[in-house]
Design a protein around this motif. Sequence first.
Motif, PDB file in Angstrom:
ATOM      1  N   PRO A  98       0.812  -1.226   0.000  1.00  0.00           N
ATOM      2  CA  PRO A  98       0.000   0.000   0.000  1.00  0.00           C
ATOM      3  C   PRO A  98       0.842   1.273   0.000  1.00  0.00           C
ATOM      4  O   PRO A  98       0.574   2.200  -0.798  1.00  0.00           O
ATOM      5  N   ALA A  99       1.847   1.340   0.859  1.00  0.00           N
ATOM      6  CA  ALA A  99       2.691   2.537   0.911  1.00  0.00           C
ATOM      7  C   ALA A  99       3.503   2.691  -0.368  1.00  0.00           C
ATOM      8  O   ALA A  99       3.683   3.811  -0.879  1.00  0.00           O
ATOM      9  N   PHE A 100       3.996   1.582  -0.902  1.00  0.00           N
ATOM     10  CA  PHE A 100       4.754   1.626  -2.157  1.00  0.00           C
ATOM     11  C   PHE A 100       3.898   2.198  -3.280  1.00  0.00           C
ATOM     12  O   PHE A 100       4.341   3.082  -4.031  1.00  0.00           O
ATOM     13  N   LEU A 101       2.677   1.710  -3.415  1.00  0.00           N
ATOM     14  CA  LEU A 101       1.802   2.194  -4.480  1.00  0.00           C
ATOM     15  C   LEU A 101       1.492   3.677  -4.323  1.00  0.00           C
ATOM     16  O   LEU A 101       1.446   4.426  -5.315  1.00  0.00           O
ATOM     17  N   GLU A 102       1.305   4.103  -3.101  1.00  0.00           N
ATOM     18  CA  GLU A 102       1.032   5.524  -2.863  1.00  0.00           C
ATOM     19  C   GLU A 102       2.245   6.378  -3.225  1.00  0.00           C
ATOM     20  O   GLU A 102       2.112   7.406  -3.907  1.00  0.00           O
ATOM     21  N   ASP A 103       3.426   5.954  -2.789  1.00  0.00           N
ATOM     22  CA  ASP A 103       4.639   6.744  -3.047  1.00  0.00           C
ATOM     23  C   ASP A 103       4.965   6.807  -4.536  1.00  0.00           C
ATOM     24  O   ASP A 103       5.244   7.875  -5.081  1.00  0.00           O
ATOM     25  N   VAL A 104       4.943   5.661  -5.197  1.00  0.00           N
ATOM     26  CA  VAL A 104       5.330   5.651  -6.601  1.00  0.00           C
ATOM     27  C   VAL A 104       4.270   6.345  -7.450  1.00  0.00           C
ATOM     28  O   VAL A 104       4.604   7.013  -8.442  1.00  0.00           O
ATOM     29  N   GLY A 105       3.009   6.251  -7.064  1.00  0.00           N
ATOM     30  CA  GLY A 105       1.965   6.959  -7.797  1.00  0.00           C
ATOM     31  C   GLY A 105       2.154   8.467  -7.743  1.00  0.00           C
ATOM     32  O   GLY A 105       1.973   9.165  -8.747  1.00  0.00           O
ATOM     33  N   ARG A 106       2.525   8.965  -6.568  1.00  0.00           N
ATOM     34  CA  ARG A 106       2.759  10.404  -6.419  1.00  0.00           C
ATOM     35  C   ARG A 106       3.947  10.871  -7.264  1.00  0.00           C
ATOM     36  O   ARG A 106       3.893  11.912  -7.940  1.00  0.00           O
ATOM     37  N   ILE A 107       5.011  10.094  -7.273  1.00  0.00           N
ATOM     38  CA  ILE A 107       6.211  10.468  -8.020  1.00  0.00           C
ATOM     39  C   ILE A 107       5.958  10.435  -9.523  1.00  0.00           C
ATOM     40  O   ILE A 107       6.376  11.338 -10.262  1.00  0.00           O
ATOM     41  N   VAL A 108       5.266   9.405 -10.014  1.00  0.00           N
ATOM     42  CA  VAL A 108       4.968   9.319 -11.442  1.00  0.00           C
ATOM     43  C   VAL A 108       4.040  10.456 -11.860  1.00  0.00           C
ATOM     44  O   VAL A 108       4.211  11.059 -12.937  1.00  0.00           O
ATOM     45  N   ALA A 109       3.053  10.796 -11.030  1.00  0.00           N
ATOM     46  CA  ALA A 109       2.121  11.874 -11.363  1.00  0.00           C
ATOM     47  C   ALA A 109       2.838  13.212 -11.481  1.00  0.00           C
ATOM     48  O   ALA A 109       2.492  14.048 -12.328  1.00  0.00           O
ATOM     49  N   THR A 110       3.846  13.423 -10.641  1.00  0.00           N
ATOM     50  CA  THR A 110       4.618  14.671 -10.695  1.00  0.00           C
ATOM     51  C   THR A 110       5.485  14.723 -11.950  1.00  0.00           C
ATOM     52  O   THR A 110       5.581  15.756 -12.621  1.00  0.00           O
ATOM     53  N   ALA A 111       6.113  13.592 -12.280  1.00  0.00           N
ATOM     54  CA  ALA A 111       7.024  13.555 -13.421  1.00  0.00           C
ATOM     55  C   ALA A 111       6.300  13.539 -14.749  1.00  0.00           C
ATOM     56  O   ALA A 111       6.785  14.112 -15.737  1.00  0.00           O
ATOM     57  N   ALA A 112       5.137  12.891 -14.795  1.00  0.00           N
ATOM     58  CA  ALA A 112       4.407  12.739 -16.055  1.00  0.00           C
ATOM     59  C   ALA A 112       2.928  13.035 -15.817  1.00  0.00           C
ATOM     60  O   ALA A 112       2.106  12.112 -15.721  1.00  0.00           O
ATOM     61  N   PRO A 113       2.562  14.305 -15.705  1.00  0.00           N
ATOM     62  CA  PRO A 113       1.160  14.648 -15.446  1.00  0.00           C
ATOM     63  C   PRO A 113       0.234  14.033 -16.490  1.00  0.00           C
ATOM     64  O   PRO A 113       0.506  14.083 -17.688  1.00  0.00           O
ATOM     65  N   GLY A 114      -0.838  13.438 -16.018  1.00  0.00           N
ATOM     66  CA  GLY A 114      -1.802  12.822 -16.920  1.00  0.00           C
ATOM     67  C   GLY A 114      -1.516  11.369 -17.237  1.00  0.00           C
ATOM     68  O   GLY A 114      -2.381  10.677 -17.795  1.00  0.00           O
ATOM     69  N   ALA A 115      -0.302  10.897 -16.939  1.00  0.00           N
ATOM     70  CA  ALA A 115      -0.006   9.481 -17.155  1.00  0.00           C
ATOM     71  C   ALA A 115      -0.907   8.639 -16.253  1.00  0.00           C
ATOM     72  O   ALA A 115      -1.299   9.069 -15.166  1.00  0.00           O
TER      73      ALA A 115
END
Length: 444
Positions: A332-349
């Motif tokens: 759960p924490a991994f998915l939350e962390d990586v989701g936040r980082i990907v959203a910042t790097a690639a908005p809309g992905a």
Amino acid sequence: MAAYLSEPRDLFKGRALCIVRPGDTAEVAAIVKLCSETGTPIVPQGGNTGLVGGQIPGSGDKAIVLSLQRMRALREIDLASNTMTVEAGMILANAQAEADRAGRLFPLSLASEGSCTIGGNLSTNAGGTGVIAYGCARDLVLGIEAVLADGRIYAGLSKLKKDNTGYDLKHLFIGSEGTLGIITAAVLKLYPKPRAVETAFIGLAAPKDAVALLALAQDAAGDEITAFELIPRLGLDFVLAHCGGVRDPLAGRHQWYALLDLGSQNADDLAGRMLGLLAEATERGLVQDAAVAASQRQRQDFWRLRDELSEAQRFEGGSIKHDVSVAIADIPAFLEDVGRIVATAAPGARPVPFGHLGDGNIHYNVSQPVGSDRDAFLARWAEINFLVHGVVARYGGSISAEHGIGQLKRDLLGEVKDPVAIDLMRALKRTLDPKGILNPGKVI
């Protein structure tokens, strides 16, 4: 030759002197001996379903591709020993069918089982959906036969469960992606066929509820759990939109889903045990809704929603793939962390994380933003990999849970693997393949 020189994702294209298709182990040995004498590189290939380019030659034209597809024989089924000896080119689905005809179960199961081969499964230590109950491919093997880099044959087709006469050599070749030897046959473990199977498609609010549900199921059902898969709503939407003949099993929409299989030799009231588990999980607030398959056809329909996830993503444009694992409690924490980082790097992905929650293996795929350029998005593959794998490293996970290293992750291995482990791997490679002819440019 074209069908042998590119792989399913079309990320790697190679060249070769020729394709050779031996029909038995003696022919493999003769080919390898000749290649050793002439210094000709060999790229072993099974069903060509690998996802990291391990079965594809490089861009030069010095190598041969050695296809094992003609070596598909069932050599023996031994019901007293609960073993099946098959050649490396046998398609996984055919191995499952041979076991079924004998009244047994061979539990390795993958989405590509209709075309992948046993040799390829072993060379990559394939995982699949049954790992929670039966383990990875290496856990399903008692013995192997393999051709060494000088053409000698390692005759290790043992059925013994106990054999402490030195090193267990089969494990050198299983998972080595054809870089230490070419697996030509294997003794596989068989299991009793479950007398009863129950399948539930379960709506959840969050991954933490899936982890809690898994723990509850393990307390209630123990080794009767044969699969526990995690599916996001976006992935389900992709399947419903692009794969005909499927429908949403539940009335409402949920952010996440779990696909749970129970299988047992005790046919008495397995359905009752499944319903009791779901009732308790609902009382605890873990489950929002659930459907239990009422027939084999409905069970297959539930599983199709899971099995079509990778294919459905193709219709949504470019998808940057990851095959990672972390401790189950950290998911759960991994998915939350990586989701936040990907959203910042690639908005809309659009992340589509799914997979084998029961053993900690998540396929963290990222689909391109709606309306964006596919090629431009895929050009960011290394960048997005770096971000996702960085989070994996923080959680002490693995950048390759079940797909292998091949070409795709070879250059990453030195960054994430213990230096002593890398030295040992290189020493094994030099010892078993001193001329470097077996699948060069792969793994290390």
